[in-house]
Design a protein around this motif. Sequence first.
Motif, PDB file in Angstrom:
ATOM      1  N   ILE A  74       0.828  -1.202   0.000  1.00  0.00           N
ATOM      2  CA  ILE A  74       0.000   0.000   0.000  1.00  0.00           C
ATOM      3  C   ILE A  74       0.861   1.250   0.000  1.00  0.00           C
ATOM      4  N   GLU A  75       2.017   1.197   0.658  1.00  0.00           N
ATOM      5  CA  GLU A  75       2.881   2.369   0.743  1.00  0.00           C
ATOM      6  C   GLU A  75       3.404   2.781  -0.629  1.00  0.00           C
ATOM      7  N   GLU A  76       3.566   1.819  -1.524  1.00  0.00           N
ATOM      8  CA  GLU A  76       4.060   2.142  -2.863  1.00  0.00           C
ATOM      9  C   GLU A  76       3.097   3.046  -3.621  1.00  0.00           C
ATOM     10  N   ASP A  77       1.803   2.860  -3.387  1.00  0.00           N
ATOM     11  CA  ASP A  77       0.799   3.672  -4.071  1.00  0.00           C
ATOM     12  C   ASP A  77       0.211   4.750  -3.179  1.00  0.00           C
ATOM     13  N   SER A  78       0.719   4.873  -1.955  1.00  0.00           N
ATOM     14  CA  SER A  78       0.110   5.776  -0.988  1.00  0.00           C
ATOM     15  C   SER A  78       0.389   7.230  -1.314  1.00  0.00           C
ATOM     16  N   PRO A  79      -0.612   8.120  -1.098  1.00  0.00           N
ATOM     17  CA  PRO A  79      -0.386   9.561  -1.252  1.00  0.00           C
ATOM     18  C   PRO A  79       0.595  10.117  -0.233  1.00  0.00           C
ATOM     19  N   LEU A  80       0.987   9.284   0.764  1.00  0.00           N
ATOM     20  CA  LEU A  80       1.952   9.766   1.748  1.00  0.00           C
ATOM     21  C   LEU A  80       3.320   9.992   1.124  1.00  0.00           C
ATOM     22  N   GLY A  81       3.546   9.271   0.034  1.00  0.00           N
ATOM     23  CA  GLY A  81       4.816   9.445  -0.643  1.00  0.00           C
ATOM     24  C   GLY A  81       5.948   8.802   0.108  1.00  0.00           C
ATOM     25  N   ASP A  82       7.153   9.232  -0.184  1.00  0.00           N
ATOM     26  CA  ASP A  82       8.345   8.649   0.413  1.00  0.00           C
ATOM     27  C   ASP A  82       8.932   9.522   1.506  1.00  0.00           C
ATOM     28  N   ALA A 142       6.265  13.685  13.076  1.00  0.00           N
ATOM     29  CA  ALA A 142       5.235  14.712  13.166  1.00  0.00           C
ATOM     30  C   ALA A 142       3.860  14.132  12.899  1.00  0.00           C
ATOM     31  N   GLN A 143       3.799  13.184  11.977  1.00  0.00           N
ATOM     32  CA  GLN A 143       2.503  12.619  11.638  1.00  0.00           C
ATOM     33  C   GLN A 143       1.960  11.739  12.747  1.00  0.00           C
ATOM     34  N   VAL A 144       2.832  11.273  13.647  1.00  0.00           N
ATOM     35  CA  VAL A 144       2.352  10.445  14.749  1.00  0.00           C
ATOM     36  C   VAL A 144       1.399  11.239  15.625  1.00  0.00           C
ATOM     37  N   GLN A 145       1.713  12.507  15.851  1.00  0.00           N
ATOM     38  CA  GLN A 145       0.914  13.325  16.757  1.00  0.00           C
ATOM     39  C   GLN A 145      -0.194  14.090  16.041  1.00  0.00           C
ATOM     40  N   ALA A 146      -0.062  14.285  14.747  1.00  0.00           N
ATOM     41  CA  ALA A 146      -1.030  15.117  14.038  1.00  0.00           C
ATOM     42  C   ALA A 146      -2.332  14.363  13.797  1.00  0.00           C
ATOM     43  N   LEU A 161      -5.289  12.683  11.718  1.00  0.00           N
ATOM     44  CA  LEU A 161      -5.160  11.930  10.479  1.00  0.00           C
ATOM     45  C   LEU A 161      -5.587  12.779   9.288  1.00  0.00           C
ATOM     46  N   SER A 162      -4.731  12.815   8.289  1.00  0.00           N
ATOM     47  CA  SER A 162      -5.064  13.502   7.048  1.00  0.00           C
ATOM     48  C   SER A 162      -5.815  12.545   6.134  1.00  0.00           C
ATOM     49  N   SER A 163      -6.291  13.069   5.010  1.00  0.00           N
ATOM     50  CA  SER A 163      -6.979  12.205   4.052  1.00  0.00           C
ATOM     51  C   SER A 163      -6.043  11.138   3.508  1.00  0.00           C
ATOM     52  N   ALA A 164      -4.756  11.484   3.354  1.00  0.00           N
ATOM     53  CA  ALA A 164      -3.781  10.492   2.889  1.00  0.00           C
ATOM     54  C   ALA A 164      -3.577   9.400   3.938  1.00  0.00           C
ATOM     55  N   ASP A 165      -3.540   9.801   5.216  1.00  0.00           N
ATOM     56  CA  ASP A 165      -3.411   8.813   6.286  1.00  0.00           C
ATOM     57  C   ASP A 165      -4.616   7.864   6.292  1.00  0.00           C
ATOM     58  N   GLU A 166      -5.809   8.439   6.159  1.00  0.00           N
ATOM     59  CA  GLU A 166      -7.013   7.615   6.153  1.00  0.00           C
ATOM     60  C   GLU A 166      -7.012   6.662   4.963  1.00  0.00           C
ATOM     61  N   TRP A 167      -6.575   7.159   3.814  1.00  0.00           N
ATOM     62  CA  TRP A 167      -6.494   6.309   2.621  1.00  0.00           C
ATOM     63  C   TRP A 167      -5.547   5.148   2.869  1.00  0.00           C
ATOM     64  N   LEU A 194      -6.110   5.844  16.905  1.00  0.00           N
ATOM     65  CA  LEU A 194      -5.743   5.561  15.523  1.00  0.00           C
ATOM     66  C   LEU A 194      -4.539   6.385  15.086  1.00  0.00           C
ATOM     67  N   CYS A 195      -4.385   7.584  15.652  1.00  0.00           N
ATOM     68  CA  CYS A 195      -3.220   8.396  15.306  1.00  0.00           C
ATOM     69  C   CYS A 195      -1.940   7.702  15.766  1.00  0.00           C
ATOM     70  N   GLY A 196      -1.973   7.178  16.993  1.00  0.00           N
ATOM     71  CA  GLY A 196      -0.815   6.440  17.472  1.00  0.00           C
ATOM     72  C   GLY A 196      -0.568   5.178  16.671  1.00  0.00           C
ATOM     73  N   TYR A 197      -1.649   4.503  16.310  1.00  0.00           N
ATOM     74  CA  TYR A 197      -1.537   3.285  15.494  1.00  0.00           C
ATOM     75  C   TYR A 197      -0.921   3.605  14.142  1.00  0.00           C
ATOM     76  N   MET A 198      -1.359   4.713  13.541  1.00  0.00           N
ATOM     77  CA  MET A 198      -0.799   5.135  12.263  1.00  0.00           C
ATOM     78  C   MET A 198       0.678   5.472  12.418  1.00  0.00           C
ATOM     79  N   GLY A 199       1.011   6.132  13.515  1.00  0.00           N
ATOM     80  CA  GLY A 199       2.411   6.470  13.745  1.00  0.00           C
ATOM     81  C   GLY A 199       3.288   5.245  13.858  1.00  0.00           C
ATOM     82  N   VAL A 200       2.800   4.225  14.560  1.00  0.00           N
ATOM     83  CA  VAL A 200       3.575   2.989  14.695  1.00  0.00           C
ATOM     84  C   VAL A 200       3.804   2.351  13.333  1.00  0.00           C
TER      85      VAL A 200
END
Length: 349
Positions: free
Chosen positions: A37-45, A52-56, A58-64, A333-339
Amino acid sequence: MHERALRTVLLIQAIEETDQDGDVLPMADRVQATRAIEEDSPLGDSSSPVDAQVQAPLSSADEWFLTRRAEALLANLRTRSPGVDHVLAVAGGATWLDRAMLAVAFAVGVVLATLDGDRRINILGLPLIGLIAWNVFAYVALISATLHVHPERVRPRRWRGSLYARWVRARIEALVGHSTRFNAPLAPGLRRFAADWWDIAQPLFMVRARRLLHFAAACVALGLIAGFCVRGFVLRYPAGWHSTFLGPESAHASLIALYGPASALSGIAIPSAQEIAALRWTSPTGGAEAGEWVRLMAWTAMLYIVVPRLLAALASTLELWRLSRRLTIPAALCGYMGVLLVRAHAETT
């Protein structure tokens, strides 16, 4: 995040965080899903913004990213534990309670049509009048609650949603108990998911319960119509009236008040006071053919009960649609995304 996507993400999160050894979801599957999923993710490289994203929020890219990854892992999980689809469906409100309640409501309506206990149809009988009065009272209460919402009065009205939510959770717990016998490592994740979803989905449960009650009220009226149709058209019972308080003139006025709108819409004329007098059970004729009166009863029930209830159910459906797209995303979920991002960053460096 959409309700269905959030349910899937919470389920995968609950399983991952309770399945530390990878018995349910192998670690290799998790890593592969993240990389794919990371290869096609809008999060990019971007590797530097990970912390920073761990605490922020969730953006639409994170949700995707979370949604696509959860769907990929769910596809793998489904091959080993097909019951997870049933758990997700139950969490979304797809239980047999809805269908059973509607069937019971229809049966109640059929029974109401026979409450006079004889082989006649009372055109001034209590079943239809009482059902209309009860629904009108419900409409007034609903409108009043909508226009005058006070915080201290909100909690007592939540009992319907609470009962519905408890039923959904009980169904999930039953599925958890069933899975314990066949897939014990999965049970903690399902139990954790049920608790997490319970906290988030309370607004959805309230609206679903309200919509179910509207549909049930419409089914009661439809059952009443069906009962009158069977008695009037199949069993050929006569229609008439009897009252110790009303005479022909007052009975005629009552019938106009009750059936007037239906008469105007259907084009079925209400008989004159003299003809109404002939419909009295104690008159020589003792009633008349019930066909036209059954049609008037059906139109009246549709006008006062079925149509308003279906419109109210439609309004609840639209509210449900709105809420399902505005659910509060839990902070966990923010912490989960950060991990996940930290792990992905560690694997690529």
